[in-house]
Design a protein around this motif. Structure first.
Motif, PDB file in Angstrom:
ATOM      1  N   ASN A  25      26.827  46.709  35.733  1.00  0.00           N
ATOM      2  CA  ASN A  25      28.277  46.481  35.679  1.00  0.00           C
ATOM      3  C   ASN A  25      28.642  45.002  35.559  1.00  0.00           C
ATOM      4  N   SER A  26      27.664  44.131  35.779  1.00  0.00           N
ATOM      5  CA  SER A  26      27.934  42.691  35.708  1.00  0.00           C
ATOM      6  C   SER A  26      27.498  42.083  34.383  1.00  0.00           C
ATOM      7  N   THR A  27      26.914  42.884  33.512  1.00  0.00           N
ATOM      8  CA  THR A  27      26.413  42.357  32.239  1.00  0.00           C
ATOM      9  C   THR A  27      27.538  41.726  31.415  1.00  0.00           C
ATOM     10  N   ALA A  28      28.648  42.450  31.290  1.00  0.00           N
ATOM     11  CA  ALA A  28      29.770  41.935  30.497  1.00  0.00           C
ATOM     12  C   ALA A  28      30.360  40.686  31.138  1.00  0.00           C
ATOM     13  N   THR A  31      28.142  37.838  30.359  1.00  0.00           N
ATOM     14  CA  THR A  31      28.177  37.509  28.922  1.00  0.00           C
ATOM     15  C   THR A  31      29.427  36.709  28.573  1.00  0.00           C
ATOM     16  N   PHE A  32      30.575  37.134  29.157  1.00  0.00           N
ATOM     17  CA  PHE A  32      31.844  36.472  28.836  1.00  0.00           C
ATOM     18  C   PHE A  32      32.276  35.477  29.907  1.00  0.00           C
ATOM     19  N   ASP A  33      31.348  35.170  30.834  1.00  0.00           N
ATOM     20  CA  ASP A  33      31.613  34.169  31.868  1.00  0.00           C
ATOM     21  C   ASP A  33      32.875  34.496  32.672  1.00  0.00           C
ATOM     22  N   ASN A  34      32.962  35.774  33.084  1.00  0.00           N
ATOM     23  CA  ASN A  34      34.132  36.243  33.832  1.00  0.00           C
ATOM     24  C   ASN A  34      33.702  36.521  35.278  1.00  0.00           C
ATOM     25  N   ALA A  35      33.802  35.513  36.123  1.00  0.00           N
ATOM     26  CA  ALA A  35      33.351  35.652  37.509  1.00  0.00           C
ATOM     27  C   ALA A  35      34.199  36.644  38.289  1.00  0.00           C
ATOM     28  N   ASP A  37      35.408  39.539  37.352  1.00  0.00           N
ATOM     29  CA  ASP A  37      34.885  40.898  37.182  1.00  0.00           C
ATOM     30  C   ASP A  37      33.627  41.105  38.026  1.00  0.00           C
ATOM     31  N   ALA A  38      32.777  40.096  38.070  1.00  0.00           N
ATOM     32  CA  ALA A  38      31.558  40.212  38.879  1.00  0.00           C
ATOM     33  C   ALA A  38      31.902  40.302  40.366  1.00  0.00           C
ATOM     34  N   GLU A  39      32.920  39.510  40.785  1.00  0.00           N
ATOM     35  CA  GLU A  39      33.364  39.586  42.188  1.00  0.00           C
ATOM     36  C   GLU A  39      33.893  40.975  42.506  1.00  0.00           C
ATOM     37  N   GLU A  40      34.650  41.538  41.579  1.00  0.00           N
ATOM     38  CA  GLU A  40      35.203  42.881  41.781  1.00  0.00           C
ATOM     39  C   GLU A  40      34.078  43.919  41.878  1.00  0.00           C
ATOM     40  N   THR A  41      33.066  43.773  41.072  1.00  0.00           N
ATOM     41  CA  THR A  41      31.910  44.688  41.135  1.00  0.00           C
ATOM     42  C   THR A  41      31.216  44.597  42.493  1.00  0.00           C
ATOM     43  N   LEU A  42      31.056  43.363  42.987  1.00  0.00           N
ATOM     44  CA  LEU A  42      30.400  43.179  44.283  1.00  0.00           C
ATOM     45  C   LEU A  42      31.254  43.717  45.423  1.00  0.00           C
ATOM     46  N   ARG A  43      32.593  43.646  45.271  1.00  0.00           N
ATOM     47  CA  ARG A  43      33.466  44.160  46.342  1.00  0.00           C
ATOM     48  C   ARG A  43      33.322  45.666  46.525  1.00  0.00           C
ATOM     49  N   LEU A  44      32.847  46.335  45.496  1.00  0.00           N
ATOM     50  CA  LEU A  44      32.612  47.781  45.628  1.00  0.00           C
ATOM     51  C   LEU A  44      31.525  48.086  46.651  1.00  0.00           C
ATOM     52  N   LEU A  45      30.726  47.084  47.002  1.00  0.00           N
ATOM     53  CA  LEU A  45      29.672  47.280  47.997  1.00  0.00           C
ATOM     54  C   LEU A  45      30.236  47.547  49.391  1.00  0.00           C
ATOM     55  N   ARG A  46      31.550  47.307  49.575  1.00  0.00           N
ATOM     56  CA  ARG A  46      32.159  47.598  50.878  1.00  0.00           C
ATOM     57  C   ARG A  46      32.022  49.063  51.247  1.00  0.00           C
ATOM     58  N   ALA A  47      31.896  49.918  50.223  1.00  0.00           N
ATOM     59  CA  ALA A  47      31.725  51.352  50.488  1.00  0.00           C
ATOM     60  C   ALA A  47      30.399  51.647  51.168  1.00  0.00           C
ATOM     61  N   GLU A  48      29.423  50.733  51.018  1.00  0.00           N
ATOM     62  CA  GLU A  48      28.124  50.886  51.671  1.00  0.00           C
ATOM     63  C   GLU A  48      28.111  50.006  52.913  1.00  0.00           C
ATOM     64  N   SER A  49      28.301  50.612  54.067  1.00  0.00           N
ATOM     65  CA  SER A  49      28.485  49.845  55.307  1.00  0.00           C
ATOM     66  C   SER A  49      27.244  49.052  55.704  1.00  0.00           C
ATOM     67  N   HIS A  50      26.074  49.451  55.219  1.00  0.00           N
ATOM     68  CA  HIS A  50      24.839  48.773  55.624  1.00  0.00           C
ATOM     69  C   HIS A  50      24.522  47.552  54.768  1.00  0.00           C
ATOM     70  N   VAL A  51      25.210  47.395  53.625  1.00  0.00           N
ATOM     71  CA  VAL A  51      24.967  46.236  52.770  1.00  0.00           C
ATOM     72  C   VAL A  51      25.662  45.024  53.385  1.00  0.00           C
ATOM     73  N   VAL A  52      24.881  44.015  53.724  1.00  0.00           N
ATOM     74  CA  VAL A  52      25.402  42.818  54.390  1.00  0.00           C
ATOM     75  C   VAL A  52      25.927  41.810  53.370  1.00  0.00           C
ATOM     76  N   ALA A  53      25.193  41.610  52.288  1.00  0.00           N
ATOM     77  CA  ALA A  53      25.568  40.579  51.325  1.00  0.00           C
ATOM     78  C   ALA A  53      25.073  40.946  49.937  1.00  0.00           C
ATOM     79  N   GLY A  54      25.735  40.357  48.933  1.00  0.00           N
ATOM     80  CA  GLY A  54      25.325  40.552  47.550  1.00  0.00           C
ATOM     81  C   GLY A  54      25.644  39.316  46.735  1.00  0.00           C
ATOM     82  N   VAL A  55      24.796  39.020  45.776  1.00  0.00           N
ATOM     83  CA  VAL A  55      24.995  37.856  44.913  1.00  0.00           C
ATOM     84  C   VAL A  55      24.619  38.244  43.493  1.00  0.00           C
ATOM     85  N   VAL A  56      25.441  37.807  42.553  1.00  0.00           N
ATOM     86  CA  VAL A  56      25.080  37.884  41.140  1.00  0.00           C
ATOM     87  C   VAL A  56      24.822  36.447  40.675  1.00  0.00           C
TER      88      VAL A  56
END
Length: 199
Positions: A25-28, A31-35, A37-56
């Motif tokens: 989901n972060s490929t585009a 590619t288009f240097d749109n941080a 969109d990548a932040e929004e993709t990472l925010r979806l990790l809130r649904a997984e309560s055990h995920v502490v951190a994520g970085v693209v």
């Protein structure tokens, strides 16, 4: 032990799958240097309560977008080639982001091990309950065996001791069942009867 090992592998595979989805989901965004969109993709990790951190990470190995569960200041680690490893209290995963078989970035995910800790605690409770139940069952079986085996033998032993010490052949051992011990007591009592009659 088998379930403990397989659960570790299952958690690792699940986190790797999440990292792969985040990367796809972060490929585009990369590619288009749109941080954003990548932040929004990472925010979806809130649904997984055990995920502490994520970085693209971008192709220059610098953090492109970050996420932290507890909204704390987070220092992103140096990106690695790929794979997962278990640390003291966390599981970390690095997954390359590919476009046309070319690496354009990396995904990093960090998960706590609370799920495994809770599972381990359940296992401990099950083992303790099993041990307590085993002791209770052993106690009941031992009490039953004492009544069926030990008490008749003790009765026979006391009668033998009295006959030996007092030379009294009129006493009889008390029979408590029709099992092998009961037949043994019958034989002992018959022997005493014959000795008494002969005397």
């Amino acid at each position: 032990t088998y379930d403990w090992i397989s659960s570790k592998e299952s958690i690792a595979q699940r986190l790797e799958t999440m990292a792969e989805i985040v990367g796809a989901n972060s490929t585009a965004a990369l590619t288009f240097d749109n941080a954003a969109d990548a932040e929004e993709t990472l925010r979806l990790l809130r649904a997984e309560s055990h995920v502490v951190a994520g970085v693209v990470y971008g192709h220059d190995r610098s953090p492109f977008a970050t996420y932290h569960r507890d909204a704390e200041q987070f220092l992103a680690p140096e990106p690695e080639q790929g794979g997962y490893r278990f640390e003291t209290k966390h599981l970390v995963v690095f997954k390359p982001i590919l476009l046309n078989k070319e690496r354009i970035g990396t995904v990093f995910l960090k998960s706590d091990l609370e799920e495994m800790d809770a599972r381990f605690q359940r296992y401990v409770q099950i083992v303790v309950a099993f041990i307590v139940a085993s002791f209770a069952l052993t106690f009941l079986v031992a009490a039953r065996l004492r009544r069926v085996i030990s008490e008749p033998i003790l009765t026979l032993l006391q009668t033998m001791r009295r006959v030996s010490e007092e030379s009294t052949y009129s006493v009889r051992a008390t029979k408590q069942g029709e099992d092998e011990l009961g037949h043994l007591i019958d034989g002992f009592n018959n022997m005493l009867t014959q000795i008494e009659q002969r005397d």
